[in-house]
Design a protein around this motif. Structure first.
Motif, mmCIF file in Angstrom:
data_model
loop_
_atom_site.group_PDB
_atom_site.id
_atom_site.type_symbol
_atom_site.label_atom_id
_atom_site.label_comp_id
_atom_site.label_asym_id
_atom_site.label_seq_id
_atom_site.Cartn_x
_atom_site.Cartn_y
_atom_site.Cartn_z
ATOM 1 N N ASN A 71 48.587 -21.515 -89.164
ATOM 2 C CA ASN A 71 48.767 -22.252 -88.100
ATOM 3 C C ASN A 71 50.290 -22.775 -88.318
ATOM 4 O OD1 ASN A 71 47.761 -24.535 -85.865
ATOM 5 N ND2 ASN A 71 47.192 -22.622 -85.664
ATOM 6 N N GLN A 72 51.010 -22.537 -87.376
ATOM 7 C CA GLN A 72 52.520 -22.903 -87.715
ATOM 8 C C GLN A 72 53.047 -23.708 -85.971
ATOM 9 O OE1 GLN A 72 53.677 -23.068 -90.751
ATOM 10 N NE2 GLN A 72 55.458 -23.672 -90.240
ATOM 11 N N ALA A 73 53.875 -24.599 -86.276
ATOM 12 C CA ALA A 73 54.210 -25.253 -85.135
ATOM 13 C C ALA A 73 55.646 -24.536 -84.308
ATOM 14 C CB ALA A 73 54.711 -26.699 -85.400
ATOM 15 N N ARG A 74 55.204 -24.336 -83.103
ATOM 16 C CA ARG A 74 56.307 -23.674 -82.421
ATOM 17 C C ARG A 74 57.636 -24.680 -82.121
ATOM 18 N NH1 ARG A 74 53.157 -20.030 -79.145
ATOM 19 N NH2 ARG A 74 51.444 -21.057 -78.392
ATOM 20 N N ARG A 75 58.783 -24.052 -82.100
ATOM 21 C CA ARG A 75 60.000 -24.635 -81.985
ATOM 22 C C ARG A 75 59.969 -24.949 -80.345
ATOM 23 N NH1 ARG A 75 63.333 -24.259 -86.288
ATOM 24 N NH2 ARG A 75 63.186 -22.251 -87.379
ATOM 25 N N GLY A 76 60.920 -25.938 -80.047
ATOM 26 C CA GLY A 76 61.337 -25.991 -78.609
ATOM 27 C C GLY A 76 60.499 -26.715 -77.914
ATOM 28 N N GLY A 77 60.726 -27.139 -76.467
ATOM 29 C CA GLY A 77 60.011 -28.094 -75.796
ATOM 30 C C GLY A 77 58.686 -27.720 -75.757
ATOM 31 N N ALA A 78 58.252 -26.271 -75.600
ATOM 32 C CA ALA A 78 56.754 -25.955 -75.217
ATOM 33 C C ALA A 78 55.823 -26.413 -76.080
ATOM 34 C CB ALA A 78 56.772 -24.617 -75.209
ATOM 35 N N GLY A 79 56.126 -26.771 -77.422
ATOM 36 C CA GLY A 79 55.482 -27.581 -78.447
ATOM 37 C C GLY A 79 54.132 -26.634 -78.697
ATOM 38 N N GLY A 80 53.308 -27.289 -79.348
ATOM 39 C CA GLY A 80 51.942 -26.774 -79.732
ATOM 40 C C GLY A 80 52.084 -25.819 -81.039
ATOM 41 N N THR A 81 50.804 -25.199 -81.468
ATOM 42 C CA THR A 81 50.992 -24.407 -82.679
ATOM 43 C C THR A 81 50.704 -23.059 -82.272
ATOM 44 O OG1 THR A 81 48.722 -25.119 -83.390
ATOM 45 C CG2 THR A 81 50.624 -26.470 -84.196
ATOM 46 N N ALA A 82 50.757 -22.016 -83.112
ATOM 47 C CA ALA A 82 50.294 -20.846 -82.803
ATOM 48 C C ALA A 82 50.021 -19.972 -84.102
ATOM 49 C CB ALA A 82 51.142 -19.745 -82.044
ATOM 50 N N PHE B 189 44.594 -11.910 -83.376
ATOM 51 C CA PHE B 189 44.274 -13.468 -83.317
ATOM 52 C C PHE B 189 45.951 -14.260 -83.768
ATOM 53 C CE2 PHE B 189 39.986 -12.765 -82.462
ATOM 54 C CZ PHE B 189 39.847 -13.693 -81.229
ATOM 55 N N SER B 190 46.938 -13.326 -83.626
ATOM 56 C CA SER B 190 48.069 -14.382 -83.973
ATOM 57 C C SER B 190 48.982 -13.809 -82.890
ATOM 58 C CB SER B 190 48.746 -13.595 -85.147
ATOM 59 O OG SER B 190 48.925 -12.080 -84.933
ATOM 60 N N GLU B 191 50.296 -14.384 -82.813
ATOM 61 C CA GLU B 191 51.146 -14.126 -81.766
ATOM 62 C C GLU B 191 51.940 -13.081 -82.074
ATOM 63 O OE1 GLU B 191 52.443 -17.709 -78.919
ATOM 64 O OE2 GLU B 191 54.141 -17.418 -80.214
ATOM 65 N N VAL B 192 52.404 -12.441 -80.915
ATOM 66 C CA VAL B 192 53.294 -11.264 -80.983
ATOM 67 C C VAL B 192 54.406 -11.460 -80.440
ATOM 68 C CG1 VAL B 192 51.980 -10.102 -79.092
ATOM 69 C CG2 VAL B 192 53.627 -8.584 -80.407
ATOM 70 N N ALA B 193 55.235 -11.468 -80.970
ATOM 71 C CA ALA B 193 56.884 -11.943 -79.811
ATOM 72 C C ALA B 193 57.346 -10.366 -79.594
ATOM 73 C CB ALA B 193 57.874 -12.261 -80.955
ATOM 74 N N PHE B 194 57.942 -10.539 -78.496
ATOM 75 C CA PHE B 194 58.555 -9.564 -77.729
ATOM 76 C C PHE B 194 59.652 -9.698 -76.860
ATOM 77 C CE2 PHE B 194 56.550 -9.640 -73.621
ATOM 78 C CZ PHE B 194 55.602 -10.508 -73.849
ATOM 79 N N ARG B 195 60.410 -8.845 -76.414
ATOM 80 C CA ARG B 195 61.468 -9.153 -75.404
ATOM 81 C C ARG B 195 60.988 -8.405 -74.156
ATOM 82 N NH1 ARG B 195 66.752 -9.593 -78.053
ATOM 83 N NH2 ARG B 195 66.673 -9.039 -80.204
ATOM 84 N N LEU B 196 61.577 -8.901 -72.902
ATOM 85 C CA LEU B 196 61.378 -8.502 -71.684
ATOM 86 C C LEU B 196 62.253 -7.288 -71.728
ATOM 87 C CD1 LEU B 196 60.495 -11.723 -71.349
ATOM 88 C CD2 LEU B 196 61.073 -11.021 -68.953
ATOM 89 N N ARG B 197 61.723 -6.092 -71.042
ATOM 90 C CA ARG B 197 62.403 -5.107 -70.854
ATOM 91 C C ARG B 197 62.476 -4.405 -69.507
ATOM 92 N NH1 ARG B 197 63.421 -1.964 -75.807
ATOM 93 N NH2 ARG B 197 62.620 -3.370 -77.682
ATOM 94 N N LEU B 198 63.547 -4.312 -68.673
ATOM 95 C CA LEU B 198 63.773 -3.733 -67.566
ATOM 96 C C LEU B 198 63.884 -2.041 -67.681
ATOM 97 C CD1 LEU B 198 63.662 -4.924 -64.776
ATOM 98 C CD2 LEU B 198 66.074 -4.802 -64.821
ATOM 99 N N THR B 199 62.872 -1.430 -68.094
ATOM 100 C CA THR B 199 62.821 -0.131 -68.484
ATOM 101 C C THR B 199 63.199 0.784 -67.141
ATOM 102 O OG1 THR B 199 60.563 0.066 -68.368
ATOM 103 C CG2 THR B 199 61.362 -0.337 -70.521
ATOM 104 N N ALA B 200 63.322 2.092 -67.172
ATOM 105 C CA ALA B 200 63.520 3.029 -66.208
ATOM 106 C C ALA B 200 62.263 3.258 -65.338
ATOM 107 C CB ALA B 200 63.932 4.370 -66.791
ATOM 108 N N ASP B 201 60.944 2.918 -66.096
ATOM 109 C CA ASP B 201 59.909 2.979 -65.605
ATOM 110 C C ASP B 201 59.638 1.989 -64.454
ATOM 111 O OD1 ASP B 201 58.939 5.293 -66.332
ATOM 112 O OD2 ASP B 201 57.383 4.481 -67.996
ATOM 113 N N VAL B 202 59.995 0.758 -64.973
ATOM 114 C CA VAL B 202 59.972 -0.404 -64.357
ATOM 115 C C VAL B 202 60.888 -0.410 -62.833
ATOM 116 C CG1 VAL B 202 60.523 -3.055 -64.099
ATOM 117 C CG2 VAL B 202 59.576 -2.063 -66.083
ATOM 118 N N VAL B 203 62.251 -0.123 -63.237
ATOM 119 C CA VAL B 203 62.820 0.294 -62.177
ATOM 120 C C VAL B 203 62.424 1.435 -61.019
ATOM 121 C CG1 VAL B 203 65.412 1.221 -61.363
ATOM 122 C CG2 VAL B 203 65.164 -0.344 -63.465
ATOM 123 N N LEU B 204 61.878 2.255 -61.492
ATOM 124 C CA LEU B 204 61.209 3.294 -60.739
ATOM 125 C C LEU B 204 60.271 2.687 -59.756
ATOM 126 C CD1 LEU B 204 61.570 6.312 -59.892
ATOM 127 C CD2 LEU B 204 59.892 6.809 -61.495
#
Lengths: 381, 391
Positions: free
Chosen positions: B105-116, B344-359
């Motif tokens: 269980n680790q503390a998040r960085r930044g304003g959001a706070g909390g642990t994950a 039961f852990s946190e998964v990090a990802f980037r937002l992706r404006l893929t071709a499917d999304v555009v379509l």
């Protein structure tokens, strides 16, 4: 007088008023839905009776247990009324691994649990039957209704974390509290070869005033041991779970703000069109002696009326629909473990926001109309 | 069918303020659901590139995730000695990696706070070579025995103690972060990696969570699976690694639901916004419509024109909305996270404006335009010529 005039004005171009009204109402419906998801998160982290409870877990993370010997040690701390060992089982009912069949299951000490969970009601004879059956289970009435369980039903839980299948008998059904299933710590402990470990301890105190001091004394007890602990209020513990969803709260707040802006633009567009259409008429009002302020008030009233009606339809409609669905039936969305309800306070706040947006939307067209020289307006015919 | 389209397009430009306000409102709505779908697409792509087709994962029977699985130490040689597993040309050892996975269980960085919950994976040299996508981007690799870890770059941004040079505490042991890695956007970018022996000493846990096996031939994969699952000494499940990760895309369900919900209601709102503008256009141009009809354009042509005008409006909003969404993504390029309900852990990802999304967004825009324009266009076409000309 102004209100009647505003109603009439809205009725003049019925299609436009209706289209705007429904457009804004559908957006407000969406915002209500989003806000109720947030409200659900808050509700999920607050249950009655939790204000007197602490939860102790292993400092590292929930996947690390604590020895069962902590039970007696915590109980000896002053102001502690009762301590209940409670461990997450994480089994699949009948082996089903569908996400919809995910619900909370804990193995615990029956006597201690019934004393610690002050908010649940269990018929005494059922409670007795549960305590006496080593493989007995106590389930929430909501769960029992969802799965059609009756007293005496058998329920196998295939362990995900523990390599065993818990063969349970439904012995008691409780009302109130959160949705969960509880069964005997002794049953799992024996099946696993008596490892004597516990996931969390739920601590009931005599008075909420002692929460922080007791939490500190408990953690101090085990600070130097192999399994150091982290004790927090039940509310903080569950908020930690909700925060596992990531920054949903921030995301939803931002989305709601942008939607608010689109409502503003839509309403302002309609008001601008309405004012343009009535340039001459408004100039006539001025010519027969209406002061500019009154013309402005007229337009603002119309605009606010529009968004208020939309709020009534959108927010009121949402409240009605959720009441019909969740108040009467047992409907659940997958992965959403709380009913979607708009807290009245939030509904009121949203309605006020809608009125404020109405005011803002009418402001620019209204000011333009009020400031336009009378002669200029009359000439535009 | 003759279409007096020019009239309509000029009409849009003539009523500039209303057109602009409508497009502005609608494009904001499009932006929101474009971003929602980008969230969904981003999370899905993480699990899509997680596995390799020739790798099998061995879990404890019944366990659905690495974090809940356990393989006793004595079972490891039985699992890794199956014929069909690729052999390391240098050492002759089977290419297999028994790995221990721990959640802290680790503390998040930044304003959001909390642990994950953060996954710390203990693995040996074989483990690194089984992930060709693994690449150190800052610092260096770990030296076993020194309590060192490498953290995914996404983790360094999101969690305290995971940055280069910082220390991460696992029970009573402090680990130093000596390097940051990337792994082509796979789920491993949500983890911290340590030497297996170092981690076992810290957690006091013997044995492994899972064993990964490289089995190059498909027939061998089926044979290895049958042999391990059928062995009475073991109680293990064997799955292709890709299947293991595919199951975790279920974590994307709440996001997909959010995306669907937003798209539906915002589209309804956008339909009404388009209808509003088109209605005003039809009213303002009654004479023009009458003239067109008098010139011989059929009702259907007039109707089609106004629907097309509405589609142009909504497509404009679609394009602007997508551009706005792309701008938002460009301004906030970091990682976001959500809970992986399987581990039961946190998964990090980037937002992706893929071709499917555009379509998806463009198709939705066209539908909005058609539905929003239909009723005003019908009113325009229905109007008797004489009445329209007199207006």
């Amino acid at each position: 007088m102004i209100l009647r005039h505003a109603f009439r004005s809205l009725g003049r171009n019925r299609v436009r008023s209706l289209v705007t009204l429904l457009g804004v109402a559908s957006l407000l419906f969406l915002v209500s839905l989003l806000v109720s998801i947030l409200g659900g998160f808050e509700m999920a982290s607050h249950t009655d009776g939790s204000e007197r409870r602490l939860i102790t877990s292993n400092e590292v993370s929930l996947t690390f247990p604590m020895p069962v010997s902590y039970w007696e040690k915590i109980r000896a701390v002053p102001h502690v009324v009762e301590v209940c060992p409670s461990s997450w089982f994480g089994g699949k009912p009948n082996g089903s691994d569908r996400q919809e069949d995910f619900f909370a299951q804990f193995f615990t000490d029956p006597d201690a649990l019934l004393r610690v969970l002050t908010e649940i009601q269990v018929p005494p004879e059922q409670a007795q039957a549960w305590k006496e059956d080593r493989q007995g289970a106590l389930v929430s009435d909501k769960l029992a209704r969802r799965y059609g369980w009756k007293l005496g039903d058998r329920l196998p839980l295939v362990g995900d974390i523990y390599p065993m299948t818990a063969e349970l008998n439904i012995r008691a059904i409780y009302a109130g509290g959160e949705e969960a299933l509880y069964f005997h710590h002794a049953y799992v402990d024996e099946a696993m070869g008596r490892p004597g470990i516990v996931g969390t301890y739920v601590i009931l105190l005599d008075d909420p005033a002692n929460l922080s001091s007791v939490a500190e004394s408990v953690d101090a007890l085990f600070a130097d041991s192999d399994a150091a602990t982290k004790t927090q209020t039940e509310k903080a513990f569950q908020a930690g779970f909700a925060s596992m969803m990531g920054n949903v709260v921030g995301l939803i707040t931002q989305i709601s703000l942008v939607i608010g802006m689109t409502i503003l633009i839509t309403a302002a567009n309609t008001m601008a069109m309405a004012v343009r259409e009535r340039t001459t008429e408004l100039a006539v009002l001025r010519a027969i002696g209406f002061p500019p302020g009154r013309v402005l008030r007229l337009i603002l009233t119309e605009s606010v009326l529009l968004t208020s009606l939309a709020a009534f339809i959108g927010i009121g409609g949402f409240a009605l629909i959720t009441w019909l669905i969740f108040g009467v039936g047992e409907f659940r969305l997958p992965m959403v473990w709380f009913p979607l309800m708009l807290p009245p306070r939030m509904g009121l706040l949203l309605s006020l926001a809608a009125i404020a947006v109405g005011l803002l939307a009418g402001l620019v067209p209204g000011l333009l109309a009020a400031r336009r020289p009378v002669v200029d307006g009359l000439r535009r015919a | 069918m003759a279409l007096p389209l020019k009239v309509n397009l000029r009409g849009l430009l003539r009523r500039r303020t209303a057109t602009l306000l409508t497009v502005a409102g609608m494009s904001l709505m499009v932006m929101i659901f474009a971003i929602a779908w980008s969230l969904d697409a981003g999370l899905r792509s993480v699990f899509a590139i997680g596995g390799s087709p020739d790798i099998l994962i061995v879990l404890r029977d019944g366990a659905s995730a690495e974090t809940t699985s356990f393989v006793p130490r004595d079972d490891e040689p039985i699992i890794t000695s199956q014929p069909g597993i690729a052999l390391d040309p240098a050492s002759g050892e089977p290419i297999a990696s028994a790995e221990a996975v721990t959640i802290i269980n680790q503390a998040r960085r930044g304003g959001a706070g909390g642990t994950a919950n953060v996954i710390v994976r203990g693995l040996g040299p074989q483990g690194f070579s089984l992930r060709p996508q693994f690449r150190i981007v800052e610092g260096r690799e770990i030296h076993p025995g020194l309590n060192e870890v490498v953290a995914a770059r996404a983790m360094a941004q999101r969690f305290q103690g995971c940055g280069l040079g910082e220390t991460l505490r696992v029970r009573k042991t402090d680990f130093t972060v000596v390097g940051l890695f990337e792994a082509e956007g796979s789920p491993y970018e949500s983890e911290v990696w340590a030497d297996k022996t170092d981690l076992a000493a810290a957690t006091g846990r013997d044995g492994s969570s899972i064993v990964l096996l490289r089995v190059p031939e498909e027939i061998d994969r089926a044979r290895v699976k049958a042999a391990i699952e059928g062995d009475a000494r073991l109680s293990c499940d064997v799955k292709p690694q890709q299947e293991y990760f595919a199951k975790q895309t279920e974590s994307a369900m709440p996001l997909a639901m959010l995306g669907g919900m937003l798209t539906f209601f915002l589209s309804v709102g956008a339909c009404f916004a388009a209808a509003n503008t088109m209605h005003a256009a039809v009213l303002a141009r009654a004479k023009e419509i009458g003239t067109l009809r008098a010139l011989g354009f059929s009702r259907l042509s007039v109707m089609a024109c106004y629907v097309l005008e509405s589609v142009v409006l909504s497509l404009g909003a679609g394009v602007v909305g997508l551009l706005l969404a792309a701008l938002v993504l460009a301004l906030r390029p970091g990682y976001t996270g959500t809970s992986n309900w399987t581990t039961f852990s946190e998964v990090a990802f980037r937002l992706r404006l893929t071709a499917d999304v555009v379509l998806t967004v463009m198709v939705t825009s066209v539908i909005i335009g058609v539905l929003g324009g239909l009723f005003p266009a019908w009113r325009a076409a229905r109007k008797p010529i004489v009445e329209a000309l007199r207006a």
